[in-house]
Motif scaffolding. Structure first.
Motif, PDB file in Angstrom:
ATOM      1  N   ILE A  11       0.903  -1.340  -0.057  1.00  0.00           N
ATOM      2  CA  ILE A  11      -0.037  -0.028  -0.033  1.00  0.00           C
ATOM      3  C   ILE A  11       0.928   1.105  -0.077  1.00  0.00           C
ATOM      4  N   LEU A  12       1.910   1.299   0.787  1.00  0.00           N
ATOM      5  CA  LEU A  12       2.849   2.439   0.903  1.00  0.00           C
ATOM      6  C   LEU A  12       3.607   2.603  -0.291  1.00  0.00           C
ATOM      7  N   ARG A  13       3.986   1.740  -1.030  1.00  0.00           N
ATOM      8  CA  ARG A  13       4.683   1.587  -2.277  1.00  0.00           C
ATOM      9  C   ARG A  13       3.815   2.167  -3.470  1.00  0.00           C
ATOM     10  N   ARG A  14       2.515   1.875  -3.447  1.00  0.00           N
ATOM     11  CA  ARG A  14       1.547   2.324  -4.377  1.00  0.00           C
ATOM     12  C   ARG A  14       1.461   3.717  -4.149  1.00  0.00           C
ATOM     13  N   ARG A  15       1.187   4.257  -2.821  1.00  0.00           N
ATOM     14  CA  ARG A  15       0.781   5.545  -2.617  1.00  0.00           C
ATOM     15  C   ARG A  15       2.125   6.514  -3.049  1.00  0.00           C
ATOM     16  N   MET A  16       3.375   6.139  -2.708  1.00  0.00           N
ATOM     17  CA  MET A  16       4.682   6.521  -3.000  1.00  0.00           C
ATOM     18  C   MET A  16       4.901   6.692  -4.565  1.00  0.00           C
ATOM     19  N   ASP A  17       4.359   5.545  -5.589  1.00  0.00           N
ATOM     20  CA  ASP A  17       4.675   5.769  -6.793  1.00  0.00           C
ATOM     21  C   ASP A  17       3.483   6.934  -7.275  1.00  0.00           C
TER      22      ASP A  17
ATOM     23  N   ASP B  38       4.785   9.935  -6.630  1.00  0.00           N
ATOM     24  CA  ASP B  38       5.960  10.271  -7.426  1.00  0.00           C
ATOM     25  C   ASP B  38       5.364  10.811  -8.987  1.00  0.00           C
ATOM     26  N   GLU B  39       4.641  10.108  -9.159  1.00  0.00           N
ATOM     27  CA  GLU B  39       3.925  10.652 -10.624  1.00  0.00           C
ATOM     28  C   GLU B  39       3.360  11.946 -10.897  1.00  0.00           C
ATOM     29  N   LYS B  40       2.701  12.354  -9.657  1.00  0.00           N
ATOM     30  CA  LYS B  40       2.263  13.799  -9.752  1.00  0.00           C
ATOM     31  C   LYS B  40       3.442  14.704  -8.890  1.00  0.00           C
ATOM     32  N   ASN B  41       4.305  14.271  -8.496  1.00  0.00           N
ATOM     33  CA  ASN B  41       5.309  15.229  -7.891  1.00  0.00           C
ATOM     34  C   ASN B  41       4.488  16.064  -6.808  1.00  0.00           C
ATOM     35  N   ALA B  42       3.531  15.495  -6.352  1.00  0.00           N
ATOM     36  CA  ALA B  42       2.931  16.535  -5.128  1.00  0.00           C
ATOM     37  C   ALA B  42       3.615  16.535  -3.928  1.00  0.00           C
ATOM     38  N   HIS B  43       4.486  15.726  -3.531  1.00  0.00           N
ATOM     39  CA  HIS B  43       5.257  15.941  -2.573  1.00  0.00           C
ATOM     40  C   HIS B  43       6.407  16.782  -2.541  1.00  0.00           C
ATOM     41  N   LYS B  44       6.549  17.201  -3.772  1.00  0.00           N
ATOM     42  CA  LYS B  44       7.863  18.177  -4.088  1.00  0.00           C
ATOM     43  C   LYS B  44       7.419  19.756  -4.439  1.00  0.00           C
TER      44      LYS B  44
END
Length: 136
Positions: free
Chosen positions: A24-30, A33-39
């Motif tokens: 679940i965590l890996r899917r959320r991080m992927d 990452d695609e959206k770059n929302a965390h950056k």
């Protein structure tokens, strides 16, 4: 009939839960990452725009290339071979007649990450991407 010892059963359950949570965590991080929302708040567009960056404290001007641009930031790669650590320095970047004040937030091998204090307008982004945008 093979019965599991209670400790073995607990261990299996814990392993299954950990594996599920990891997935679940890996899917959320992927997805993040695609959206770059965390950056970033704004989408960045790859560019190859010749421009300048001027340090506001001493008016030193660097020629170089803006390799990414968004309404709130840019990545500037100076033409010089060596990049110095310049985090938190105030700068002005210029592409054609478009100019914006910002702060260097990251000094990396591939250029300076600049947070723009004066956001670029949609028209500015359109001008830059239509004239200097590159396909990834």
């Amino acid at each position: 009939m093979n019965q599991l010892h209670p400790d073995e059963h607990t261990e299996l359950v814990v392993d299954e839960v950990a594996a599920k949570q990891s997935e679940i965590l890996r899917r959320r991080m992927d997805k993040d990452d695609e959206k770059n929302a965390h950056k970033r708040k704004s989408e960045r567009f790859p560019t190859f725009a010749v421009g300048t960056m001027m340090l506001l404290d001493n008016s030193y001007v660097f020629d170089g290339v803006i390799t990414e641009v968004s309404s709130g930031g840019a990545k500037f790669r100076p033409a010089s071979v060596f990049l110095q650590e310049r985090n938190n320095e105030r700068v002005t970047i210029k592409i054609d007649e478009i100019q914006s004040v910002g702060v260097i937030r990251a000094s990396r091998v591939d250029g300076y990450g600049i947070q723009l204090m004066d956001s670029l307008s949609d028209d500015d982004i359109e001008h830059i991407t239509s004239n200097y945008g590159v396909d990834e």
